[in-house]
Motif scaffolding. Sequence first.
Motif, PDB file in Angstrom:
ATOM      1  N   THR A 224      19.689  56.074  -8.207  1.00  0.00           N
ATOM      2  CA  THR A 224      19.982  55.143  -7.120  1.00  0.00           C
ATOM      3  C   THR A 224      20.321  55.940  -5.874  1.00  0.00           C
ATOM      4  O   THR A 224      21.016  56.949  -5.954  1.00  0.00           O
ATOM      5  N   ALA A 225      19.816  55.471  -4.732  1.00  0.00           N
ATOM      6  CA  ALA A 225      20.126  56.121  -3.456  1.00  0.00           C
ATOM      7  C   ALA A 225      20.443  55.052  -2.419  1.00  0.00           C
ATOM      8  O   ALA A 225      19.888  53.953  -2.455  1.00  0.00           O
ATOM      9  N   TRP A 226      21.308  55.391  -1.487  1.00  0.00           N
ATOM     10  CA  TRP A 226      21.753  54.477  -0.445  1.00  0.00           C
ATOM     11  C   TRP A 226      21.468  55.065   0.929  1.00  0.00           C
ATOM     12  O   TRP A 226      21.359  56.279   1.093  1.00  0.00           O
ATOM     13  N   GLY A 227      21.414  54.211   1.940  1.00  0.00           N
ATOM     14  CA  GLY A 227      21.381  54.639   3.341  1.00  0.00           C
ATOM     15  C   GLY A 227      20.187  55.503   3.696  1.00  0.00           C
ATOM     16  O   GLY A 227      19.040  55.183   3.394  1.00  0.00           O
ATOM     17  N   LYS A 228      20.473  56.636   4.369  1.00  0.00           N
ATOM     18  CA  LYS A 228      19.421  57.537   4.869  1.00  0.00           C
ATOM     19  C   LYS A 228      18.552  58.087   3.739  1.00  0.00           C
ATOM     20  O   LYS A 228      17.334  58.220   3.895  1.00  0.00           O
ATOM     21  N   VAL A 229      19.165  58.432   2.621  1.00  0.00           N
ATOM     22  CA  VAL A 229      18.388  58.956   1.494  1.00  0.00           C
ATOM     23  C   VAL A 229      17.430  57.878   0.984  1.00  0.00           C
ATOM     24  O   VAL A 229      16.264  58.147   0.689  1.00  0.00           O
ATOM     25  N   ALA A 230      17.881  56.635   0.916  1.00  0.00           N
ATOM     26  CA  ALA A 230      17.019  55.527   0.498  1.00  0.00           C
ATOM     27  C   ALA A 230      15.864  55.336   1.483  1.00  0.00           C
ATOM     28  O   ALA A 230      14.738  55.038   1.078  1.00  0.00           O
ATOM     29  N   GLU A 231      16.124  55.529   2.767  1.00  0.00           N
ATOM     30  CA  GLU A 231      15.064  55.409   3.777  1.00  0.00           C
ATOM     31  C   GLU A 231      14.012  56.502   3.593  1.00  0.00           C
ATOM     32  O   GLU A 231      12.808  56.253   3.727  1.00  0.00           O
ATOM     33  N   ILE A 232      14.438  57.726   3.268  1.00  0.00           N
ATOM     34  CA  ILE A 232      13.499  58.822   3.000  1.00  0.00           C
ATOM     35  C   ILE A 232      12.647  58.487   1.770  1.00  0.00           C
ATOM     36  O   ILE A 232      11.428  58.660   1.772  1.00  0.00           O
ATOM     37  N   ILE A 233      13.292  57.991   0.741  1.00  0.00           N
ATOM     38  CA  ILE A 233      12.578  57.611  -0.480  1.00  0.00           C
ATOM     39  C   ILE A 233      11.556  56.518  -0.176  1.00  0.00           C
ATOM     40  O   ILE A 233      10.403  56.583  -0.626  1.00  0.00           O
ATOM     41  N   GLU A 234      11.947  55.529   0.608  1.00  0.00           N
ATOM     42  CA  GLU A 234      11.050  54.430   0.954  1.00  0.00           C
ATOM     43  C   GLU A 234       9.787  54.946   1.660  1.00  0.00           C
ATOM     44  O   GLU A 234       8.680  54.496   1.385  1.00  0.00           O
ATOM     45  N   LYS A 235       9.939  55.922   2.549  1.00  0.00           N
ATOM     46  CA  LYS A 235       8.817  56.422   3.349  1.00  0.00           C
ATOM     47  C   LYS A 235       7.917  57.402   2.601  1.00  0.00           C
ATOM     48  O   LYS A 235       6.711  57.432   2.820  1.00  0.00           O
ATOM     49  N   PHE A 236       8.490  58.242   1.735  1.00  0.00           N
ATOM     50  CA  PHE A 236       7.744  59.386   1.223  1.00  0.00           C
ATOM     51  C   PHE A 236       7.580  59.483  -0.291  1.00  0.00           C
ATOM     52  O   PHE A 236       6.802  60.316  -0.758  1.00  0.00           O
ATOM     53  N   VAL A 237       8.305  58.698  -1.065  1.00  0.00           N
ATOM     54  CA  VAL A 237       8.301  58.883  -2.518  1.00  0.00           C
ATOM     55  C   VAL A 237       7.468  57.794  -3.195  1.00  0.00           C
ATOM     56  O   VAL A 237       7.641  56.609  -2.923  1.00  0.00           O
ATOM     57  N   VAL A 238       6.559  58.253  -4.071  1.00  0.00           N
ATOM     58  CA  VAL A 238       5.733  57.347  -4.864  1.00  0.00           C
ATOM     59  C   VAL A 238       5.721  57.835  -6.305  1.00  0.00           C
ATOM     60  O   VAL A 238       6.110  58.969  -6.604  1.00  0.00           O
ATOM     61  N   LYS A 239       5.240  56.982  -7.182  1.00  0.00           N
ATOM     62  CA  LYS A 239       5.128  57.331  -8.596  1.00  0.00           C
ATOM     63  C   LYS A 239       4.363  58.640  -8.748  1.00  0.00           C
ATOM     64  O   LYS A 239       3.332  58.852  -8.114  1.00  0.00           O
ATOM     65  N   GLY A 240       4.878  59.547  -9.589  1.00  0.00           N
ATOM     66  CA  GLY A 240       4.230  60.813  -9.874  1.00  0.00           C
ATOM     67  C   GLY A 240       4.688  61.972  -9.005  1.00  0.00           C
ATOM     68  O   GLY A 240       4.476  63.128  -9.353  1.00  0.00           O
ATOM     69  N   LYS A 241       5.331  61.691  -7.870  1.00  0.00           N
ATOM     70  CA  LYS A 241       5.765  62.749  -6.948  1.00  0.00           C
ATOM     71  C   LYS A 241       6.859  63.591  -7.609  1.00  0.00           C
ATOM     72  O   LYS A 241       7.730  63.071  -8.286  1.00  0.00           O
ATOM     73  N   GLU A 242       6.781  64.905  -7.400  1.00  0.00           N
ATOM     74  CA  GLU A 242       7.825  65.794  -7.910  1.00  0.00           C
ATOM     75  C   GLU A 242       8.935  65.886  -6.873  1.00  0.00           C
ATOM     76  O   GLU A 242       8.673  66.112  -5.688  1.00  0.00           O
ATOM     77  N   VAL A 243      10.167  65.685  -7.326  1.00  0.00           N
ATOM     78  CA  VAL A 243      11.325  65.709  -6.436  1.00  0.00           C
ATOM     79  C   VAL A 243      12.454  66.497  -7.071  1.00  0.00           C
ATOM     80  O   VAL A 243      12.521  66.646  -8.290  1.00  0.00           O
ATOM     81  N   ALA A 244      13.337  66.996  -6.220  1.00  0.00           N
ATOM     82  CA  ALA A 244      14.604  67.581  -6.663  1.00  0.00           C
ATOM     83  C   ALA A 244      15.698  66.711  -6.071  1.00  0.00           C
ATOM     84  O   ALA A 244      15.645  66.365  -4.884  1.00  0.00           O
ATOM     85  N   ILE A 245      16.659  66.326  -6.882  1.00  0.00           N
ATOM     86  CA  ILE A 245      17.756  65.502  -6.389  1.00  0.00           C
ATOM     87  C   ILE A 245      19.084  66.150  -6.736  1.00  0.00           C
ATOM     88  O   ILE A 245      19.190  66.916  -7.695  1.00  0.00           O
ATOM     89  N   GLU A 246      20.083  65.821  -5.947  1.00  0.00           N
ATOM     90  CA  GLU A 246      21.453  66.211  -6.234  1.00  0.00           C
ATOM     91  C   GLU A 246      22.315  64.983  -6.010  1.00  0.00           C
ATOM     92  O   GLU A 246      22.121  64.239  -5.046  1.00  0.00           O
ATOM     93  N   GLY A 247      23.241  64.757  -6.910  1.00  0.00           N
ATOM     94  CA  GLY A 247      24.111  63.595  -6.787  1.00  0.00           C
ATOM     95  C   GLY A 247      25.218  63.642  -7.819  1.00  0.00           C
ATOM     96  O   GLY A 247      25.591  64.706  -8.305  1.00  0.00           O
ATOM     97  N   LYS A 248      25.724  62.454  -8.144  1.00  0.00           N
ATOM     98  CA  LYS A 248      26.793  62.380  -9.145  1.00  0.00           C
ATOM     99  C   LYS A 248      26.430  61.347 -10.201  1.00  0.00           C
ATOM    100  O   LYS A 248      25.712  60.374  -9.939  1.00  0.00           O
ATOM    101  N   LEU A 249      26.922  61.571 -11.403  1.00  0.00           N
ATOM    102  CA  LEU A 249      26.691  60.682 -12.525  1.00  0.00           C
ATOM    103  C   LEU A 249      27.697  59.534 -12.468  1.00  0.00           C
ATOM    104  O   LEU A 249      28.895  59.770 -12.311  1.00  0.00           O
ATOM    105  N   THR A 250      27.186  58.307 -12.579  1.00  0.00           N
ATOM    106  CA  THR A 250      28.078  57.140 -12.564  1.00  0.00           C
ATOM    107  C   THR A 250      27.778  56.244 -13.759  1.00  0.00           C
ATOM    108  O   THR A 250      26.673  56.261 -14.301  1.00  0.00           O
ATOM    109  N   HIS A 251      28.769  55.480 -14.150  1.00  0.00           N
ATOM    110  CA  HIS A 251      28.646  54.522 -15.242  1.00  0.00           C
ATOM    111  C   HIS A 251      29.163  53.184 -14.740  1.00  0.00           C
ATOM    112  O   HIS A 251      30.169  53.126 -14.021  1.00  0.00           O
ATOM    113  N   ARG A 252      28.453  52.120 -15.098  1.00  0.00           N
ATOM    114  CA  ARG A 252      28.928  50.781 -14.729  1.00  0.00           C
ATOM    115  C   ARG A 252      28.471  49.805 -15.803  1.00  0.00           C
ATOM    116  O   ARG A 252      27.638  50.127 -16.645  1.00  0.00           O
ATOM    117  N   SER A 253      29.048  48.622 -15.762  1.00  0.00           N
ATOM    118  CA  SER A 253      28.665  47.594 -16.725  1.00  0.00           C
ATOM    119  C   SER A 253      28.623  46.244 -16.021  1.00  0.00           C
ATOM    120  O   SER A 253      29.194  46.061 -14.947  1.00  0.00           O
TER     121      SER A 253
END
Length: 110
Positions: free
Chosen positions: A57-86
């Motif tokens: 999951t990405a929010w804000g500016k990172v989500a905007e980058i994903i919307e413009k440039f990321v498609v199925k099959g694209k190789e990406v490197a991500i950094e973030g934090k692990l979250t748990h929810r229910s």
Amino acid sequence: MNAMKNRVQLIGNVGNDPEIKTLENGKKLAQLTIATHDYYKNDKGEKIEQTDWHRVTAWGKVAEIIEKFVVKGKEVAIEGKLTHRSYDDKNGEKKYITEVVVNEILLLSK
């Protein structure tokens, strides 16, 4: 050491076209999956590939980058934090989700 707490780095391929939502306040939300691959040899010496899928999951500016440039099959490197929810589904059953909330993304493939 605080900088290392709850830090996730993954390099993999996007498993689906990202789902993009625009919230009422105009903030963007991107949700996608990333497949990572690992290889090992079994006791017969055969090379085995193991694929793990990660909910991202990405929010804000990172989500905007994903919307413009990321498609199925694209190789990406991500950094973030692990979250748990229910949450409770429509049948009243409790569902649990583990996901990586992205802080940074690098686009690796063409």
